[in-house]
Design an enzyme around this catalytic site. Structure first.
Site, PDB file in Angstrom:
ATOM      1  N   ASP A  75      44.322  21.427   0.216  1.00  0.00           N
ATOM      2  CA  ASP A  75      44.619  21.599   1.642  1.00  0.00           C
ATOM      3  C   ASP A  75      45.875  20.792   1.986  1.00  0.00           C
ATOM      4  O   ASP A  75      45.850  19.561   1.987  1.00  0.00           O
ATOM      5  CB  ASP A  75      43.424  21.109   2.460  1.00  0.00           C
ATOM      6  CG  ASP A  75      43.589  21.289   3.960  1.00  0.00           C
ATOM      7  OD1 ASP A  75      44.731  21.454   4.424  1.00  0.00           O
ATOM      8  OD2 ASP A  75      42.573  21.237   4.673  1.00  0.00           O
ATOM      9  N   MET A  76      46.969  21.502   2.262  1.00  0.00           N
ATOM     10  CA  MET A  76      48.249  20.864   2.549  1.00  0.00           C
ATOM     11  C   MET A  76      48.651  21.111   3.999  1.00  0.00           C
ATOM     12  O   MET A  76      48.997  22.228   4.388  1.00  0.00           O
ATOM     13  CB  MET A  76      49.327  21.403   1.616  1.00  0.00           C
ATOM     14  CG  MET A  76      49.084  21.137   0.140  1.00  0.00           C
ATOM     15  SD  MET A  76      48.981  19.370  -0.293  1.00  0.00           S
ATOM     16  CE  MET A  76      50.642  18.807   0.119  1.00  0.00           C
ATOM     17  N   GLU A  77      48.580  20.041   4.805  1.00  0.00           N
ATOM     18  CA  GLU A  77      48.970  20.084   6.210  1.00  0.00           C
ATOM     19  C   GLU A  77      49.618  18.749   6.570  1.00  0.00           C
ATOM     20  O   GLU A  77      49.335  17.730   5.950  1.00  0.00           O
ATOM     21  CB  GLU A  77      47.748  20.268   7.115  1.00  0.00           C
ATOM     22  CG  GLU A  77      46.836  21.419   6.782  1.00  0.00           C
ATOM     23  CD  GLU A  77      45.563  21.354   7.607  1.00  0.00           C
ATOM     24  OE1 GLU A  77      45.649  21.418   8.867  1.00  0.00           O
ATOM     25  OE2 GLU A  77      44.477  21.221   7.014  1.00  0.00           O
ATOM     26  N   TRP A  78      50.458  18.769   7.605  1.00  0.00           N
ATOM     27  CA  TRP A  78      50.909  17.508   8.167  1.00  0.00           C
ATOM     28  C   TRP A  78      49.773  16.934   9.000  1.00  0.00           C
ATOM     29  O   TRP A  78      49.156  17.648   9.791  1.00  0.00           O
ATOM     30  CB  TRP A  78      52.123  17.706   9.070  1.00  0.00           C
ATOM     31  CG  TRP A  78      53.376  18.152   8.375  1.00  0.00           C
ATOM     32  CD1 TRP A  78      54.163  19.212   8.713  1.00  0.00           C
ATOM     33  CD2 TRP A  78      54.028  17.522   7.258  1.00  0.00           C
ATOM     34  NE1 TRP A  78      55.248  19.304   7.871  1.00  0.00           N
ATOM     35  CE2 TRP A  78      55.193  18.281   6.972  1.00  0.00           C
ATOM     36  CE3 TRP A  78      53.742  16.412   6.471  1.00  0.00           C
ATOM     37  CZ2 TRP A  78      56.061  17.947   5.932  1.00  0.00           C
ATOM     38  CZ3 TRP A  78      54.597  16.085   5.429  1.00  0.00           C
ATOM     39  CH2 TRP A  78      55.744  16.842   5.176  1.00  0.00           C
TER      40      TRP A  78
END
Length: 206
Positions: A90-93
């Protein structure tokens, strides 16, 4: 093919009821960073399997830990299960983080992702799925990682509108879903293909 993704916020889930209501798959939050384990992970991990719901675990990436540390933490907590779906990165800012304000440049983000993904694939034997949203994808992921399946958050517009040119496999289309067996709202997702495609995905052939 509609599924859900869950974490501790959904509380106690009656997985057998959810399965009967048509939940075809589930992504379950496992870990975050290098020291956080979702407190409902094991209940959901084993409950979904007992109910016959195909499920995979996901890891929320933390930019103030090395990818090696985070991979080790995930492996220490998520059992090896050849019947499980591929794990999800899961790649989010996380602009609301009180402990990590680091925002790496795109080349650094991608390098860290490669390291983490290679460790995961080497250990679990399946190529991970990448989850992301519009902002993070625009900043870091356009035109790269084309060999991976993508799971895209795109509410309420279709991924083809918000992520032109990106091949995607799963679409998170609402955070306000309702499913029997779960109290309150839950994220809903759909798989891009047919039932035959889904069977191929489960075998790693899609």
């Amino acid at each position: 093919m509609h599924g859900i993704d869950v974490a501790r916020y959904q509380g106690d889930i009656d997985w057998k009821v959810a399965a009967r209501s048509g939940v075809a798959f589930a992504w379950i939050k496992a870990t975050e960073g290098g020291d956080h384990l979702d407190k409902k992970f094991y209940d959901n991990w084993y409950g979904a399997k007992e109910a016959g719901v195909p499920r995979g675990a996901y890891h929320f990436y933390y930019f103030c830990r090395t990818p090696e540390e985070q991979a080790a933490w995930f492996i220490a907590n998520v059992p090896y299960d050849p019947d499980a779906l591929p794990m999800v990165l899961d790649m989010e800012w996380n602009n609301h983080s009180k402990t990590c304000t680091r925002i790496p440049k795109p080349d650094v983000v991608r390098k860290e992702m490669v390291t983490f993904l290679e460790i995961m694939e080497g250990y679990y034997g399946k190529r991970p799925v990448i989850y992301t949203d519009y902002n993070f994808h625009t900043d870091n992921l356009e035109g790269v990682f084309n060999g991976h399946h993508f799971w895209l958050r795109s509410i309420p517009r279709h991924p083809s509108e918000r992520f032109p040119g990106r091949r995607w496999t799963f679409w998170q289309y609402t955070a306000q879903g309702n499913v029997d067996g779960i109290k309150g709202h839950v994220d809903r997702n759909t798989f891009v293909g047919s039932w035959e495609d889904w069977k191929k995905f489960l075998k790693g052939d899609f």
